[in-house]
Enzyme design. Structure first.
Site, short mmCIF file in Angstrom:
data_model
loop_
_atom_site.label_atom_id
_atom_site.label_comp_id
_atom_site.label_asym_id
_atom_site.label_seq_id
_atom_site.Cartn_x
_atom_site.Cartn_y
_atom_site.Cartn_z
N TYR A 1 14.92 4.31 -48.34
CA TYR A 1 16.17 5.18 -48.60
C TYR A 1 17.40 4.54 -48.69
O TYR A 1 17.56 3.76 -47.49
CB TYR A 1 16.13 6.35 -47.36
CG TYR A 1 17.54 7.15 -47.19
CD1 TYR A 1 18.30 7.54 -48.08
CD2 TYR A 1 17.57 7.74 -45.84
CE1 TYR A 1 19.32 8.37 -48.21
CE2 TYR A 1 18.57 8.71 -45.85
CZ TYR A 1 19.80 8.98 -46.93
OH TYR A 1 20.78 9.71 -46.67
N LYS B 1 14.56 6.79 -52.38
CA LYS B 1 15.70 7.82 -52.42
C LYS B 1 16.88 7.15 -52.51
O LYS B 1 17.15 6.11 -51.70
CB LYS B 1 15.76 8.68 -51.13
CG LYS B 1 16.96 9.71 -50.93
CD LYS B 1 16.86 10.32 -49.61
CE LYS B 1 18.31 11.14 -49.37
NZ LYS B 1 18.38 11.74 -48.14
N THR C 1 20.19 14.65 -42.56
CA THR C 1 20.53 16.00 -42.35
C THR C 1 19.92 16.62 -41.23
O THR C 1 20.60 17.82 -40.83
CB THR C 1 20.28 16.62 -43.89
OG1 THR C 1 20.59 15.95 -44.74
CG2 THR C 1 20.65 18.00 -43.87
N VAL D 1 16.31 14.36 -53.43
CA VAL D 1 16.22 14.72 -52.13
C VAL D 1 17.32 15.49 -51.57
O VAL D 1 18.57 15.00 -51.65
CB VAL D 1 15.95 13.60 -51.32
CG1 VAL D 1 15.87 13.97 -49.75
CG2 VAL D 1 14.67 12.64 -51.67
#
Length: 295
Positions: A134, A162, A46, A204
């Site tokens: 992740y 995540k 992001t 998240v």
């Protein structure tokens, strides 16, 4: 380490020339801290990490660490598909004073499960920082298996994952079999409550830039046993979350922040700004007079 329930994967503010905007970064951090964010991921997907130079990432880490001033954890996105480069960036981030690092499954290379294990363990063994894994097969093409995640969870400083696979069965299996204290976060905003319901820790989030306080309220209701209220809030928030992903992330959330008067600038190429039609649709979601929850 306790990262809280709502971790914001922070956008990276740019000025009108497409350069890193330090002052806007400070203002964004303060906004997020006052609007439901328990921890920050910096220079993740992001944050447009593929377009950031190493120098820019280090400036971001330093700026956010100094602005937060120990009030909430700062998780630095130091993972990539280059193991040695990730090790070097992790060491530099540790020197700056970040609280943890996030390591994404290597993209494009398409490593085997054994290759993933070797990659993550090599990085984790060079740092004292807590590590969040992740898994995001939609971007990395390969999916880290439950077995590989659980094997990595045995490494003392790999403390969290995540999961953006969207696979609730896999997420449940990780939660069930991980060591005590290992935290599991949804990587999808719309699965925040479902993941909490099966024993996960939180999310998240991208949407927390805009609806962080509302998401916190939903979580508090769930934790207090007000499941019906939490479920209703979840249903009300999902359309907002979906609208914030109408274009490749973080295009829409950056536009939404600008609409709210929080200067973060545009996305960098190869991402492009929203169309006029998309802007109009987004405006219906982020209009300042809207009450997100229907009583």
């Amino acid at each position: 380490m306790n990262f809280g329930r709502i971790i914001t994967a922070m956008v990276t503010p740019f000025n009108q020339h497409g350069q890193l905007d330090i002052e806007a970064t400070k203002e964004l951090v303060l906004h997020l801290m006052s609007n439901g964010t328990d921890a920050l991921v910096v220079a993740g997907t992001t944050g447009e990490s593929p377009t950031l130079s190493t120098e820019e990432k280090l400036i971001l880490f330093k700026t956010v660490v100094e602005t937060v001033n120990g009030q909430i954890p700062v998780i630095a996105g130091t993972g990539s598909n280059n193991t040695q480069a990730s090790i070097e960036l992790t060491k530099q981030a540790e020197e700056i004073g970040v609280d943890a690092i996030m390591l994404v499954v290597p993209y494009y290379n398409k490593p085997s499960q054994e290759g993933m294990y070797a990659h993550f363990s090599a990085i984790a063994n060079t740092t004292k920082l807590p590590v969040m894994l992740y898994n995001i097969p939609g971007r990395s093409v390969v999916n880290m298996s439950v077995e590989t995640t659980l094997r990595l969870a045995q490494i003392p400083n790999i403390v969290s994952t995540k999961e953006a696979s969207g696979d609730l069965d896999a997420i449940a299996s990780i939660i069930e079999h991980a060591p005590e204290g290992f935290s599991v976060y949804s990587g999808d905003d719309s699965l925040a409550l479902p993941v909490l319901a099966i024993g996960g820790t939180g999310v998240v989030s991208v949407a927390s830039h805009i609806i962080g306080n509302e998401m916190q309220q939903m979580v508090r209701n769930y934790q207090a046993g007000q499941v019906t209220a939490a479920a209703m809030q979840h249903r009300q928030l999902v359309p907002i979350m979906k609208t914030l992903f109408m274009a490749p992330n973080p295009t829409a959330v950056k536009a939404a922040l600008e609409m709210k008067g929080i200067k973060v600038g545009q996305v960098r190429l190869p991402l492009i700004p929203l169309t006029a039609e998309q802007q109009a649709e987004l405006q219906t979601v982020v209009h300042p007079t809207i009450n997100f929850f229907v009583s």
